[in-house]
Write a protein that holds these residues in place. Structure first.
Motif, PDB file in Angstrom:
ATOM      1  N   UNK A  68       0.835  -1.198   0.000  1.00 50.37           N
ATOM      2  CA  UNK A  68       0.000   0.000   0.000  1.00 50.37           C
ATOM      3  C   UNK A  68       0.870   1.247   0.000  1.00 50.37           C
ATOM      4  N   UNK A  69       1.894   1.244   0.840  1.00 52.10           N
ATOM      5  CA  UNK A  69       2.833   2.358   0.953  1.00 52.10           C
ATOM      6  C   UNK A  69       4.244   1.796   1.099  1.00 52.10           C
ATOM      7  N   UNK A  70       5.220   2.621   0.804  1.00 53.98           N
ATOM      8  CA  UNK A  70       6.610   2.254   1.048  1.00 53.98           C
ATOM      9  C   UNK A  70       7.234   3.307   1.946  1.00 53.98           C
ATOM     10  N   UNK A  71       8.277   2.897   2.636  1.00 54.34           N
ATOM     11  CA  UNK A  71       8.898   3.766   3.632  1.00 54.34           C
ATOM     12  C   UNK A  71      10.412   3.778   3.414  1.00 54.34           C
ATOM     13  N   UNK A  72      10.988   4.971   3.415  1.00 55.82           N
ATOM     14  CA  UNK A  72      12.409   5.127   3.098  1.00 55.82           C
ATOM     15  C   UNK A  72      13.243   5.278   4.365  1.00 55.82           C
ATOM     16  N   UNK A  73      14.409   4.660   4.365  1.00 58.92           N
ATOM     17  CA  UNK A  73      15.375   4.877   5.450  1.00 58.92           C
ATOM     18  C   UNK A  73      16.766   5.068   4.856  1.00 58.92           C
ATOM     19  N   UNK A  74      17.462   3.970   4.546  1.00 54.98           N
ATOM     20  CA  UNK A  74      18.822   4.093   4.029  1.00 54.98           C
ATOM     21  C   UNK A  74      18.866   4.774   2.661  1.00 54.98           C
ATOM     22  N   UNK A  75      17.746   4.738   1.926  1.00 52.43           N
ATOM     23  CA  UNK A  75      17.717   5.373   0.610  1.00 52.43           C
ATOM     24  C   UNK A  75      17.989   6.854   0.654  1.00 52.43           C
ATOM     25  N   UNK A  76      17.550   7.521   1.737  1.00 52.44           N
ATOM     26  CA  UNK A  76      17.819   8.958   1.864  1.00 52.44           C
ATOM     27  C   UNK A  76      19.308   9.223   2.025  1.00 52.44           C
ATOM     28  N   UNK A  77      20.018   8.287   2.633  1.00 56.39           N
ATOM     29  CA  UNK A  77      21.458   8.463   2.860  1.00 56.39           C
ATOM     30  C   UNK A  77      22.247   8.184   1.591  1.00 56.39           C
ATOM     31  N   UNK A  78      21.912   7.106   0.911  1.00 57.12           N
ATOM     32  CA  UNK A  78      22.722   6.684  -0.228  1.00 57.12           C
ATOM     33  C   UNK A  78      22.265   7.296  -1.554  1.00 57.12           C
ATOM     34  N   UNK A  79      20.990   7.678  -1.656  1.00 60.40           N
ATOM     35  CA  UNK A  79      20.492   8.252  -2.911  1.00 60.40           C
ATOM     36  C   UNK A  79      20.250   9.747  -2.824  1.00 60.40           C
ATOM     37  N   UNK A  80      19.722  10.219  -1.696  1.00 56.28           N
ATOM     38  CA  UNK A  80      19.524  11.650  -1.544  1.00 56.28           C
ATOM     39  C   UNK A  80      18.110  12.022  -1.168  1.00 56.28           C
ATOM     40  N   UNK A  81      17.906  13.269  -0.724  1.00 55.14           N
ATOM     41  CA  UNK A  81      16.591  13.722  -0.253  1.00 55.14           C
ATOM     42  C   UNK A  81      15.535  13.832  -1.341  1.00 55.14           C
ATOM     43  N   UNK A  82      15.947  13.816  -2.605  1.00 48.98           N
ATOM     44  CA  UNK A  82      14.972  13.915  -3.681  1.00 48.98           C
ATOM     45  C   UNK A  82      14.292  12.606  -4.011  1.00 48.98           C
ATOM     46  N   UNK A  83      14.666  11.525  -3.320  1.00 47.85           N
ATOM     47  CA  UNK A  83      14.129  10.202  -3.637  1.00 47.85           C
ATOM     48  C   UNK A  83      12.605  10.119  -3.508  1.00 47.85           C
ATOM     49  N   UNK A  84      11.976  10.675  -2.449  1.00 46.75           N
ATOM     50  CA  UNK A  84      10.505  10.584  -2.380  1.00 46.75           C
ATOM     51  C   UNK A  84       9.821  11.198  -3.602  1.00 46.75           C
ATOM     52  N   UNK A  85      10.309  12.345  -4.040  1.00 47.11           N
ATOM     53  CA  UNK A  85       9.713  12.995  -5.207  1.00 47.11           C
ATOM     54  C   UNK A  85       9.927  12.159  -6.459  1.00 47.11           C
ATOM     55  N   UNK A  86      11.121  11.604  -6.620  1.00 46.48           N
ATOM     56  CA  UNK A  86      11.415  10.778  -7.791  1.00 46.48           C
ATOM     57  C   UNK A  86      10.512   9.550  -7.822  1.00 46.48           C
ATOM     58  N   UNK A  87      10.283   8.945  -6.658  1.00 48.11           N
ATOM     59  CA  UNK A  87       9.415   7.763  -6.587  1.00 48.11           C
ATOM     60  C   UNK A  87       7.983   8.130  -6.958  1.00 48.11           C
ATOM     61  N   UNK A  88       7.480   9.220  -6.390  1.00 46.65           N
ATOM     62  CA  UNK A  88       6.099   9.624  -6.671  1.00 46.65           C
ATOM     63  C   UNK A  88       5.896   9.875  -8.161  1.00 46.65           C
ATOM     64  N   UNK A  89       6.841  10.560  -8.780  1.00 49.05           N
ATOM     65  CA  UNK A  89       6.699  10.884 -10.202  1.00 49.05           C
ATOM     66  C   UNK A  89       6.827   9.637 -11.077  1.00 49.05           C
ATOM     67  N   UNK A  90       7.727   8.735 -10.715  1.00 47.27           N
ATOM     68  CA  UNK A  90       7.914   7.527 -11.518  1.00 47.27           C
ATOM     69  C   UNK A  90       6.733   6.564 -11.362  1.00 47.27           C
ATOM     70  N   UNK A  91       6.277   6.374 -10.136  1.00 46.66           N
ATOM     71  CA  UNK A  91       5.158   5.454  -9.922  1.00 46.66           C
ATOM     72  C   UNK A  91       3.871   5.997 -10.551  1.00 46.66           C
ATOM     73  N   UNK A  92       3.713   7.331 -10.554  1.00 47.48           N
ATOM     74  CA  UNK A  92       2.529   7.916 -11.185  1.00 47.48           C
ATOM     75  C   UNK A  92       2.578   7.706 -12.698  1.00 47.48           C
ATOM     76  N   UNK A  93       3.758   7.896 -13.298  1.00 50.88           N
ATOM     77  CA  UNK A  93       3.884   7.650 -14.732  1.00 50.88           C
ATOM     78  C   UNK A  93       3.646   6.173 -15.038  1.00 50.88           C
ATOM     79  N   UNK A  94       4.183   5.291 -14.197  1.00 49.44           N
ATOM     80  CA  UNK A  94       3.985   3.856 -14.409  1.00 49.44           C
ATOM     81  C   UNK A  94       2.513   3.495 -14.332  1.00 49.44           C
ATOM     82  N   UNK A  95       1.807   4.122 -13.410  1.00 44.68           N
ATOM     83  CA  UNK A  95       0.372   3.859 -13.293  1.00 44.68           C
ATOM     84  C   UNK A  95      -0.365   4.323 -14.544  1.00 44.68           C
TER      85      UNK A  95
END
Length: 636
Positions: A293-320
């Motif tokens: 239903x939802x996903x939760x970020x932890x280590x991704x913010x450290x290794x990928x960066x703070x923009x990850x939530x926005x990137x996920x939202x935009x990619x999953x919306x396009x995929x939908x």
């Protein structure tokens, strides 16, 4: 710390520090910035990460702004909670809290991109959390895990958790209970413990979620039976596992295990939050496709960066959208982009006219009428004065043309698609452009043509606001991973951000000079003339020159804002039009601004250093971002 600064500058610096020092530096810096005057607005403005309403999802009768949560599992003192809420998160997980503090150390494995902690329940204690919460003004839903003291029996654990509920329920939206490592003899007692917590949650009107590791030995049938019997509202699935060096989580290899676990669930109606090593948008998409239903970020913010939530939202919306074979047409197409295009074409017309005038005749008849000095008299006074004035005007012309080209691309490729960031780009840039009309209060020369053009364009701008500012669509992105071209493009994005900021600063400085000193030392060296000599000839000559210079400064501010916001908000994989916007949009400004100096012989390398540095940033930005922005469109 957007990705373009985090990946290129801050992450390499943090990885040279100890884990604890890097964590404290990052969290305390974000916290201090958040609490500065306008700090919250600055974070929002830099990232433009507020989720679009299309990203909303529901869980236990709560509406989340997005299906992406952020875990504070590495933030044991909850310093970063408020800044985290601005990263495009739909909810915040505060992690485990206990009555008394539990010490723990989080270490990062930078090779395997995972985290290790000696106590997964480490936290600063509930009193620290309550002290933090007093100042929070969060709009984002919050969940908290209920812990207990080490070696507590079931009775003591029940007492502590019920006490924590009483202390926290007013500022917490969800309670989470971790699944214990209980043997068969204690299992029934633990179920009674869980029923007591569930009963109290019902009285408080708070959902109760059950948290367990994907590597837990409890089989799916028993888990689903337990959830049904206790009536818990959902499951939080994590990838915590015990290894020799401690408890490990955030391991990228756990995503397939998570997907397999989710697919084995029989009851698909159980809300499921997956807290895993999500480092790329595609990781989140795979988990959601499996049934999360939802996903939760932890280590991704450290290794990928703070923009990850926005990137996920935009990619999953396009995929939908691709999956449903639909296009984002939830709102009717408006004519707002037409008015933006009219503004752009008006700027092109103004720029071309100013370009012509810059060579011949340079001086308008009304300039001569206002100053009382003819062009011939100015040439007799100093044969370099007319070329100098022409150099100011052609630089202004080139900058105006550049602004018009940028507006054309943004209008056609972004505002026509009704993206909010594009609407705001032209809105903010135009406001500052119109404000330059009032520079005459500083330099004392009101240009009739400038006034006429402002009066002509302002109604178009108002129509643009009225029509384009009504309906916005969710932004999408085809970026699915932390690829090499994405990482290289961040250097290009950084170059364009610096370029935009430099142009903005340069515009402010030139505007100030135009309304005060008018000339810089290099100008006087070229003219071989002092301001006093011009004032003796006619006191209106300097205001005439000043208005050109200040007008150029005002236009440069508008261009700087356009370039800066385009780099901050518009950078997405496969958007080739953006690359061409930067490429073509800069040419008139650079050609006119640099070329005219060589044309009239005003070659001072100190004076020309800023535009050449700008060209360097421009070239680096184009080279580094080419592959990313020109990536072929693909079906998600």
């Amino acid at each position: 710390m957007p990705d373009w600064s985090y990946q290129t500058i801050f992450r390499p610096l943090f990885f040279q520090m100890s884990d604890d020092r890097a964590k404290r530096f990052a969290l305390s810096s974000m916290n201090r910035l958040y609490h500065l005057p306008f700090g919250k607005k600055l974070i929002e403005w830099m990232g433009h990460m507020a989720p679009h309403p299309a990203y909303q999802t529901k869980l236990c009768d709560h509406t989340f702004a997005s299906s992406i949560g952020i875990s504070s599992v590495v933030d044991h003192e909850w310093l970063g909670v408020e800044p985290f809420s601005l990263f495009g998160a739909g909810f915040i997980d505060l992690g485990i809290v206990t009555l008394q503090a539990r010490a723990g150390e989080v270490r990062s494995d930078r090779a395997l991109k995972r985290l290790t902690v000696n106590d997964p329940w480490a936290n600063a204690g509930v009193e620290v959390l309550l002290a933090r919460q007093k100042d929070w003004r969060l709009q984002t839903p919050v969940m908290v895990g209920l812990g207990h003291a080490k070696d507590a029996d079931i009775k003591a654990a029940t007492t502590e958790r019920l006490h924590l509920m009483e202390m926290l329920h007013e500022k917490v939206d969800f309670f989470v209970v971790p699944m214990p490592e209980a043997d068969d003899s204690a299992y029934e007692k633990w179920k009674q413990h869980l029923k007591q917590l569930r009963e109290r949650c019902s009285q408080l009107g708070k959902p109760l979620l059950l948290s367990l590791p994907v590597y837990d030995q409890l089989n799916h049938s028993d888990l689903e039976s337990l959830c049904k019997e206790i009536q818990v509202e959902g499951i939080v699935l994590n990838d915590l596992k015990r290894e020799a060096e401690g408890f490990v989580f955030g391991d990228a290899d756990s995503v397939p295990d998570m997907v397999e676990w989710i697919e084995q669930l029989h009851n698909r109606d159980i809300p499921l939050i997956v807290s895993s090593s999500i480092h790329e948008p595609d990781h989140a998409q795979k988990l959601m496709n499996a049934g999360a239903t939802c996903v939760q970020l932890d280590s991704g913010l450290i290794f990928s960066g703070p923009g990850l939530p926005k990137r996920i939202s935009e990619y999953t919306w396009q995929s939908q959208q691709k999956k449903e074979q639909t296009t984002p047409t939830t709102k009717p197409v408006t004519m707002g982009w037409i008015f933006a295009l009219l503004l752009a074409l008006s700027l092109i017309g103004i720029g071309l006219t100013a370009w012509y005038v810059s060579f011949e005749p340079v001086i308008f008849p009304y300039d001569e009428a206002i100053t009382g000095v003819s062009k011939e008299e100015l040439m007799q006074l100093n044969d370099r004065l007319i070329p100098f004035m022409g150099h100011d005007r052609i630089t202004l012309a080139g900058t105006t043309l550049s602004l018009g080209i940028i507006y054309i691309f943004v209008a056609v490729f972004a505002i026509r698609k009704q993206f909010h960031w594009a609407y705001m780009l032209i809105y903010v840039s135009s406001v500052f452009g119109f404000m330059s009309l009032f520079y005459f209060l500083g330099h004392g020369y009101l240009d009739p043509l400038h006034l006429f053009l402002a009066v002509f364009m302002f109604p178009i701008f108002l129509l643009y606001i009225q029509v384009a500012g009504k309906h916005f669509r969710a932004t999408t992105s085809m970026n699915k991973g932390n690829t090499a071209k994405w990482k290289l493009a961040l250097w290009g994005q950084l170059s364009f951000v610096i370029l935009g900021a430099a142009l903005l600063l340069g515009g402010v400085v030139i505007s100030f000079i135009g309304m005060t000193e008018v000339f810089v030392p290099e100008d006087l060296k070229f003219l071989q003339l002092q301001p006093e000599e011009l004032e003796q000839t006619d006191p209106d000559i300097i205001p005439l020159i000043a208005h050109d210079r200040a007008g150029f400064g005002g236009t440069l501010i508008a261009v700087g804002l356009a370039v800066l916001l385009l780099a901050l908000w518009g950078f997405r994989e496969g958007e080739a039009w953006l690359w061409w916007t930067f490429c073509l949009g800069a040419l008139p400004a650079f050609i006119s601004g640099i070329g005219i100096h060589f044309y009239i012989g005003y070659v001072d390398w100190v004076h020309l250093a800023p535009p050449f540095i700008a060209v360097g940033l421009y070239v680096v930005g184009l080279i580094c971002s080419f592959a990313y922005l020109h990536a072929p469109k693909r079906v998600a």
